[in-house]
Structures are given as C-alpha cells and as structure tokens.
Design a protein around this motif. Structure first.
Motif, PDB file in Angstrom:
ATOM      1  N   SER A 112       0.449  -6.236  28.677  1.00 52.26           N
ATOM      2  CA  SER A 112       1.570  -5.310  28.557  1.00 52.26           C
ATOM      3  C   SER A 112       2.758  -6.075  27.963  1.00 52.26           C
ATOM      4  N   ARG A 118       5.661  -6.330  28.962  1.00 58.62           N
ATOM      5  CA  ARG A 118       6.420  -7.019  30.008  1.00 58.62           C
ATOM      6  C   ARG A 118       5.812  -8.372  30.344  1.00 58.62           C
ATOM      7  N   LEU A 119       4.492  -8.475  30.292  1.00 59.02           N
ATOM      8  CA  LEU A 119       3.810  -9.707  30.688  1.00 59.02           C
ATOM      9  C   LEU A 119       3.615 -10.679  29.533  1.00 59.02           C
ATOM     10  N   TRP A 154       5.359 -12.714  38.924  1.00 61.67           N
ATOM     11  CA  TRP A 154       4.433 -12.289  37.876  1.00 61.67           C
ATOM     12  C   TRP A 154       2.976 -12.280  38.321  1.00 61.67           C
ATOM     13  N   ARG A 182       1.447  -8.669  38.754  1.00 64.29           N
ATOM     14  CA  ARG A 182       1.303  -8.014  37.448  1.00 64.29           C
ATOM     15  C   ARG A 182       0.121  -8.611  36.697  1.00 64.29           C
ATOM     16  N   LEU A 222      -3.099  -7.332  38.113  1.00 61.18           N
ATOM     17  CA  LEU A 222      -3.343  -5.938  37.725  1.00 61.18           C
ATOM     18  C   LEU A 222      -3.971  -5.847  36.333  1.00 61.18           C
ATOM     19  N   GLU A 223      -3.609  -6.758  35.485  1.00 59.24           N
ATOM     20  CA  GLU A 223      -4.127  -6.751  34.112  1.00 59.24           C
ATOM     21  C   GLU A 223      -5.304  -7.708  33.938  1.00 59.24           C
TER      22      GLU A 223
END
Length: 107
Positions: free
Chosen positions: A45, A47-48, A71, A74, A77-78
């Motif tokens: 994403s 953001r990451l 982080w 996140r 999650l990815e």
C-alpha cells in the motif's frame, strides 16, 4: 603508502581474477535481496511503501524490517501479498513472513 587506484565493487566481484568467492556470493545475495525488495515495494500500500525493506531470508522465511512497532501490524496485514511477490523473485520456497523492528533504518 603507495598511490594505488581504488577498485570499484563491480570490478572486485565480477572479475575472473577475483579470488574471494565469499565476497562474490555476498554481493550476489545482496543483489537478490534488492530484487525481492523491489518486487515487494510494488505491491505494498502507498502508506507502507518505503517503510519496509527486506532484511534477509532464513530457510523459508522472508524477514522484513520496519522502522517502528507501529508498522508491524500493517506489514503483517499485507504479508500474503508480500510473500506472493517475493516468491516471483526468489530462487527457493518462501512460506513464512517475519516482521522485525529496526529503528536505525528510520529516516
């Protein structure tokens, strides 16, 4: 001291005269990590992106680092998307993801 010209890294590692196979192997591994990192950055994403980088591969585990614990969730999650992208660029099997915090990487 003698005034010898410095040798560039590529010349040291890719020259047929290179006598240090460990150095060649280390540079090749570093380049492989860079390719995997680039693949991963492409699926993260926005953001990451830039907050995460490949640290290493241990056995079948892809280890990525983030600059703070904020982080980690996140990144997890990815994780499946990261593994899928990393598998395209890595020679061996990757079955797990581990996220570590490396504060010194924070920019």
């Amino acid at each position: 001291m003698s005034d010898r010209a410095e040798k560039d890294l590529k010349g040291l590692t890719q020259s047929p005269k290179t006598k240090d196979p460990a150095l060649r192997k280390l540079v090749a591994l570093t380049q492989s990590y860079a390719v995997v990192d680039a693949k991963i950055q492409g699926v993260l994403s926005t953001r990451l992106q830039g907050q995460l980088q490949v640290a290493c591969v241990r056995d079948e585990t892809l280890v990525v680092s983030v600059p703070s614990s904020a982080w980690v969730a996140r990144a997890n999650l990815e994780g499946q998307e990261m593994l899928k992208a990393a598998r395209q660029a890595w020679d061996g099997p990757l079955t797990e993801l581990k996220v570590i915090v490396t504060p010194t990487l924070a920019s």
